[in-house]
Design a protein around this motif. Structure first.
Motif, PDB file in Angstrom:
ATOM      1  N   UNK A  79       5.285  12.576 -58.889  1.00  0.00           N
ATOM      2  CA  UNK A  79       5.397  14.043 -58.239  1.00  0.00           C
ATOM      3  C   UNK A  79       6.261  15.019 -58.808  1.00  0.00           C
ATOM      4  N   UNK A  80       6.146  16.012 -59.229  1.00  0.00           N
ATOM      5  CA  UNK A  80       7.133  17.021 -59.654  1.00  0.00           C
ATOM      6  C   UNK A  80       7.170  18.029 -58.392  1.00  0.00           C
ATOM      7  N   UNK A  81       6.193  18.396 -57.780  1.00  0.00           N
ATOM      8  CA  UNK A  81       6.100  19.407 -56.773  1.00  0.00           C
ATOM      9  C   UNK A  81       6.863  18.648 -55.317  1.00  0.00           C
ATOM     10  N   UNK A  82       7.936  19.066 -54.893  1.00  0.00           N
ATOM     11  CA  UNK A  82       8.528  18.585 -53.699  1.00  0.00           C
ATOM     12  C   UNK A  82       7.655  18.340 -52.490  1.00  0.00           C
ATOM     13  N   UNK A  87       2.103   8.339 -51.542  1.00  0.00           N
ATOM     14  CA  UNK A  87       0.808   8.009 -51.081  1.00  0.00           C
ATOM     15  C   UNK A  87      -0.045   9.316 -50.964  1.00  0.00           C
ATOM     16  N   UNK A  88       0.541  10.558 -51.050  1.00  0.00           N
ATOM     17  CA  UNK A  88      -0.196  11.523 -51.218  1.00  0.00           C
ATOM     18  C   UNK A  88      -1.321  11.974 -52.163  1.00  0.00           C
ATOM     19  N   UNK A  89      -2.482  12.282 -51.923  1.00  0.00           N
ATOM     20  CA  UNK A  89      -3.551  12.562 -53.077  1.00  0.00           C
ATOM     21  C   UNK A  89      -3.423  13.862 -53.551  1.00  0.00           C
ATOM     22  N   UNK A  90      -3.583  14.025 -54.907  1.00  0.00           N
ATOM     23  CA  UNK A  90      -3.492  15.064 -55.879  1.00  0.00           C
ATOM     24  C   UNK A  90      -4.839  15.242 -56.584  1.00  0.00           C
ATOM     25  N   UNK A  91      -5.561  16.356 -56.407  1.00  0.00           N
ATOM     26  CA  UNK A  91      -6.933  16.425 -57.468  1.00  0.00           C
ATOM     27  C   UNK A  91      -6.198  17.584 -58.336  1.00  0.00           C
ATOM     28  N   UNK A 139      -5.498  14.513 -46.001  1.00  0.00           N
ATOM     29  CA  UNK A 139      -5.023  15.614 -46.603  1.00  0.00           C
ATOM     30  C   UNK A 139      -5.017  15.273 -48.298  1.00  0.00           C
ATOM     31  N   UNK A 140      -5.465  16.516 -48.861  1.00  0.00           N
ATOM     32  CA  UNK A 140      -5.848  16.334 -50.192  1.00  0.00           C
ATOM     33  C   UNK A 140      -5.290  17.635 -50.999  1.00  0.00           C
ATOM     34  N   UNK A 189     -13.718  14.673 -62.778  1.00  0.00           N
ATOM     35  CA  UNK A 189     -12.833  14.593 -61.574  1.00  0.00           C
ATOM     36  C   UNK A 189     -11.643  13.794 -61.661  1.00  0.00           C
ATOM     37  N   UNK A 190     -10.467  14.330 -61.669  1.00  0.00           N
ATOM     38  CA  UNK A 190      -9.321  13.438 -61.843  1.00  0.00           C
ATOM     39  C   UNK A 190      -8.419  13.530 -60.332  1.00  0.00           C
ATOM     40  N   UNK A 191      -8.400  12.208 -59.779  1.00  0.00           N
ATOM     41  CA  UNK A 191      -7.592  12.049 -58.491  1.00  0.00           C
ATOM     42  C   UNK A 191      -6.485  11.007 -58.747  1.00  0.00           C
ATOM     43  N   UNK A 192      -5.341  11.361 -58.221  1.00  0.00           N
ATOM     44  CA  UNK A 192      -3.873  10.780 -58.450  1.00  0.00           C
ATOM     45  C   UNK A 192      -3.312  10.661 -57.022  1.00  0.00           C
ATOM     46  N   UNK A 193      -2.861   9.148 -56.718  1.00  0.00           N
ATOM     47  CA  UNK A 193      -2.192   9.224 -55.384  1.00  0.00           C
ATOM     48  C   UNK A 193      -0.636   9.065 -55.993  1.00  0.00           C
ATOM     49  N   UNK A 194       0.332   9.497 -55.253  1.00  0.00           N
ATOM     50  CA  UNK A 194       1.591   9.580 -55.804  1.00  0.00           C
ATOM     51  C   UNK A 194       2.202   8.489 -55.486  1.00  0.00           C
TER      52      UNK A 194
END
Ligand code: 4EH
Length: 228
Positions: A79-82, A87-91, A139-140, A189-194
């Protein structure tokens, strides 16, 4: 539908193979591709191995050899964004190769002639992801991913890449997967969990959280298939 599900590391794909139970392994181009059935879909699963070259090759093989009609990437990211926590999901709505550098010739970082700096993912798939997140009550986040052939564990490198591209996270495969798909006209589609925050000692967080975060992302992409 034929759906390609790609990860980079074994940890990113084994949760899916475990859930699916039955699959056929096909060895091709120094890697394994796994064919499985899920609902009415034919799935092609693989972990590409780490980095942009490996992920480009696996994406092309999934599309050209195995005829994937949509490509879903699942994995972990730094993660870059604070506001993003482990565990958070980022699309990814768009991705950039932050280490593609011909700035010596006056071009902006991440740009080469013939390509765009930012590569977009498929809007329809991203909308489906939002719907899945709503239904699961998860949360996505949506944002920009910076891809390069380096594990980032350095505050100044992290700050520089975030500043230049407004990136929310970093990893080592997404932009090359998205570029390959866009070029071959396959929705991506690109999904990543931190798994870590890409700063000082990120490698320790990574080791601790990779398995759990990889599972969170993998479960979500399989759920997406219910809506395709
Ligand atoms: O596939 C690579 C893995 C790290 S290298 C990119 N993946 C994980 C995403 C990622 C990442 N990328 C760049 C998570 N955090 C990242 C970060 N910077 N901070 C690896 C890890 N373990 C063993 C071998 N290689």
């Amino acid at each position: 539908m034929k759906i390609g599900i790609l990860g980079a590391m074994e940890e990113e794909i084994t949760p899916l193979l475990d859930t699916l139970g039955e699959f056929e392994e096909i060895k091709y181009a120094n890697n394994s591709y796994y064919l499985a059935h899920y609902k009415n879909h034919e799935l092609i699963l693989a972990y590409s191995k780490i980095g942009k070259v490996n992920s480009t090759l696996s994406t092309a093989v999934m599309i050209e050899k195995f005829k994937a009609e949509k490509l879903l990437f699942t994995g972990v990211a730094g993660a870059f964004n604070p506001k993003l926590n482990i565990g958070d999901l980022l699309c990814a709505t768009s991705l950039v190769q932050y280490d593609l550098d011909i700035t010596a010739f006056g071009h902006p970082l991440g740009f080469v002639p013939g390509n765009e700096i930012f590569i977009k993912t498929d809007e329809k798939l991203n909308q489906i992801a939002q719907k899945v997140a709503n239904e699961l009550g998860k949360k996505l986040e949506f944002g920009i991913i910076a891809t390069g052939d380096e594990f980032i564990c350095d505050e100044s490198k992290k700050a520089k890449i975030r500043e230049i591209f407004q990136a929310d996270a970093c990893e080592m495969e997404g932009a090359s997967v998205a570029l390959t798909c866009a070029t071959l006209n396959v929705p991506c589609f690109i999904l990543r969990a931190i798994s870590d925050k890409a700063g000082e000692k990120a490698e320790f967080d990574f080791d601790e959280f990779v398995v759990n975060s990889a599972k969170i992302s993998a479960e979500f992409v399989l759920k997406m298939c219910d809506y395709l």
